[in-house]
Design a protein around this motif. Structure first.
Motif, short mmCIF file in Angstrom:
data_model
loop_
_atom_site.label_atom_id
_atom_site.label_comp_id
_atom_site.label_asym_id
_atom_site.label_seq_id
_atom_site.Cartn_x
_atom_site.Cartn_y
_atom_site.Cartn_z
N ALA A 1 35.85 46.63 40.97
CA ALA A 1 37.14 46.18 40.43
C ALA A 1 37.30 44.68 40.59
O ALA A 1 37.86 44.01 39.70
CB ALA A 1 38.29 46.92 41.11
N GLU A 2 36.82 44.12 41.70
CA GLU A 2 36.90 42.67 41.88
C GLU A 2 35.98 41.95 40.89
O GLU A 2 36.32 40.89 40.36
CB GLU A 2 36.54 42.29 43.31
N ASP A 3 34.80 42.52 40.64
CA ASP A 3 33.92 41.95 39.61
C ASP A 3 34.62 41.94 38.26
O ASP A 3 34.54 40.96 37.50
CB ASP A 3 32.63 42.76 39.52
N LEU A 4 35.26 43.06 37.93
CA LEU A 4 35.93 43.17 36.64
C LEU A 4 37.09 42.18 36.55
O LEU A 4 37.30 41.56 35.50
CB LEU A 4 36.43 44.60 36.44
N ALA A 5 37.86 42.04 37.62
CA ALA A 5 38.97 41.08 37.62
C ALA A 5 38.46 39.66 37.37
O ALA A 5 39.08 38.89 36.62
CB ALA A 5 39.72 41.16 38.96
N ALA A 6 37.33 39.32 37.98
CA ALA A 6 36.76 37.99 37.76
C ALA A 6 36.32 37.82 36.31
O ALA A 6 36.46 36.73 35.72
CB ALA A 6 35.58 37.78 38.70
N LEU A 7 35.81 38.90 35.72
CA LEU A 7 35.39 38.83 34.32
C LEU A 7 36.60 38.67 33.41
O LEU A 7 36.57 37.90 32.43
CB LEU A 7 34.61 40.10 33.95
N VAL A 8 37.70 39.37 33.70
CA VAL A 8 38.92 39.21 32.91
C VAL A 8 39.42 37.77 33.01
O VAL A 8 39.82 37.16 32.01
CB VAL A 8 40.01 40.21 33.37
N ASP A 9 39.38 37.22 34.22
CA ASP A 9 39.82 35.84 34.40
C ASP A 9 38.95 34.86 33.61
O ASP A 9 39.42 33.79 33.22
CB ASP A 9 39.79 35.47 35.89
N ARG A 10 37.70 35.23 33.39
CA ARG A 10 36.80 34.37 32.59
C ARG A 10 37.35 34.22 31.17
O ARG A 10 37.14 33.19 30.52
CB ARG A 10 35.41 35.00 32.57
N PHE A 11 38.04 35.23 30.69
CA PHE A 11 38.56 35.20 29.31
C PHE A 11 40.04 34.83 29.26
O PHE A 11 40.46 34.09 28.37
CB PHE A 11 38.36 36.58 28.66
N THR A 12 40.83 35.40 30.16
CA THR A 12 42.27 35.19 30.11
C THR A 12 42.88 35.51 31.46
O THR A 12 42.38 36.38 32.18
CB THR A 12 42.93 36.08 29.03
N GLY A 13 43.96 34.85 31.79
CA GLY A 13 44.66 35.18 33.03
C GLY A 13 45.71 36.25 32.82
O GLY A 13 46.35 36.69 33.78
N GLY A 14 45.90 36.64 31.57
CA GLY A 14 46.93 37.61 31.25
C GLY A 14 46.40 39.01 31.12
O GLY A 14 45.20 39.26 31.28
N PRO A 15 47.25 39.96 30.78
CA PRO A 15 46.82 41.36 30.69
C PRO A 15 45.91 41.61 29.49
O PRO A 15 45.98 40.92 28.47
CB PRO A 15 48.13 42.13 30.55
N ALA A 16 45.06 42.63 29.63
CA ALA A 16 44.12 43.00 28.58
C ALA A 16 44.12 44.51 28.42
O ALA A 16 44.72 45.25 29.22
CB ALA A 16 42.71 42.51 28.92
#
Length: 392
Positions: free
Chosen positions: A199-214
């Motif tokens: 989940a932490e890996d995924l959160a970092a990947l989301v942050d790579r694209f956007t800081g908002g919800p996906a």
């Protein structure tokens, strides 16, 4: 004259059934269907019952039943003393043949889908890398639109490539290889692939694209990763579709728990046995409707060395923390979540677990195409079904 007394010419039957008149005559000569009555001019006259019998014959022939068995089933073989019992026996044996054939076709379909996905990925997306403190995560993105992450464990970019291609017309689709899988190769000193770490890996990947919800679609272990993401980082989740999280922890099944634990322990030294045991107790390789249960055992072929090594990692390190994960129900209630399961996964471990989770959350369980691996085996149908769940 009622429907039961209505008579049809051979031309009318041909038009209704879709068989040429010559084919109907051939079946009659071969004793596959009984000879119909004839009028004074010698022309064939088929009753409604005759037509329905021939229609059934067509279905049996199209699914590969031998003509000799069809002749017995239709009653053209008049030497049978117990026609109902014989028909039951013939249909039971034929259903097994059809199921075996479907499983063979599913395996072939997976290979074809992987190749389509491989060529699609080469032309529509490129591999990128995300550095983590203890490893590197490989990911790809394609399409335009709202940001959508497809999440699996152990499924990675290859497993989702066909589905990503189907969804790229509506979404900006991101897929990644979880740590230790595919191009995100395991390295020394890497943290184990628990749901918390994934989940932490995924959160970092989301942050790579956007800081908002996906938007997210998680299948199998990926759905468990999303349950932990909802706990750690609920602000990142706009909507999450969870497909068959295999949470043995929710089933209160001591025998299943013991079998799972034994398989995971044995994976390092005997991955072939571990895979066979996992296949048997999960039932995930089968197609089972509401009135069907998975076979207790179906022998798998010997796995090649590469597959054995993959399962040493998946079953030995990733599967245990995933299936024994205990979700935070209150944290899950704080996000927009949809629970779904394969329409052909009935009485299998992961669907049972998802049903239990749905009960705790007070949510409906939505049927999706295929079984546990419907997202990869039936990507077109799965995409068509998942889009409305994401766009609610």
């Amino acid at each position: 004259m009622d429907d039961a007394d209505e008579l049809f010419s051979i031309a009318e039957v041909s038009a209704r059934i879709g068989l040429a008149p010559d084919t109907l005559r051939y079946f009659e000569r071969q004793g596959i269907v009984p000879s119909p009555r004839r009028d004074n001019a010698g022309h064939r006259q088929y009753t409604t019952a005759d037509v329905e019998l021939i229609r059934m014959l067509v279905h049996l022939r199209e699914t590969g039943m031998p003509l000799a068995d069809i002749a017995q089933f239709t009653g053209a073989d008049d030497k049978v003393t117990d026609p109902a019992g014989l028909r039951l026996e013939l249909l039971t044996a034929h259903r097994r043949r059809v199921q075996d054939r479907r499983e063979d076709l599913d395996r072939a379909l997976k290979v074809i889908s992987r190749k389509i996905a491989d060529y699609s990925e080469r032309t529509t997306s490129s591999l990128e890398l995300l550095d983590r403190p203890d490893c590197t995560i490989a990911f790809s993105a394609q399409g335009e639109g709202p940001l959508l992450f497809l999440v699996g464990a152990p499924a990675g970019r290859a497993g989702f490539a066909a589905l990503a291609h189907e969804l790229a017309g509506r979404f900006r689709v991101v897929t990644h290889d979880p740590r230790g899988i595919g191009a995100s190769r395991a390295v020394s000193e890497m943290a184990p692939p628990t749901p918390e770490v994934l989940a932490e890996d995924l959160a970092a990947l989301v942050d790579r694209f956007t800081g908002g919800p996906a938007l997210f679609v998680g299948t199998s272990g990926g759905a468990v990763t999303l349950l932990e993401l909802a706990k750690q980082h609920p602000h990142l989740v706009d909507r999450a579709v969870l497909h068959e999280p295999p949470l043995v922890s929710l089933l209160n099944d001591a025998d299943l728990t013991d079998r799972a634990a034994a398989a995971f322990i044995a994976a390092e030294t005997d991955p072939q046995w571990a895979v066979q045991e996992f296949f048997d107790f999960s039932g995930a390789g089968h197609h089972t409707g509401p009135d069907q249960t998975p076979p207790v055992h179906m022998a798998l072929p010997e796995l090649p060395t590469e597959e054995l090594e993959k399962n040493r990692y998946f079953l030995g390190r990733m599967a245990g923390p995933t299936v024994f994960y205990v979700p935070d129900i209150e944290a899950t209630r704080r996000i927009s979540v949809v629970l779904c399961a394969g329409a052909l996964s009935h009485h299998q471990m992961a669907r049972r677990a998802t049903q239990a989770l749905a009960g705790q959350l007070g949510l409906p369980l939505i049927d999706m195409p295929g079984n546990h691996v419907g997202a990869s085996a039936e990507p077109t149908e799965f995409a068509r079904a998942v889009v409305p769940l994401l766009e609610r």
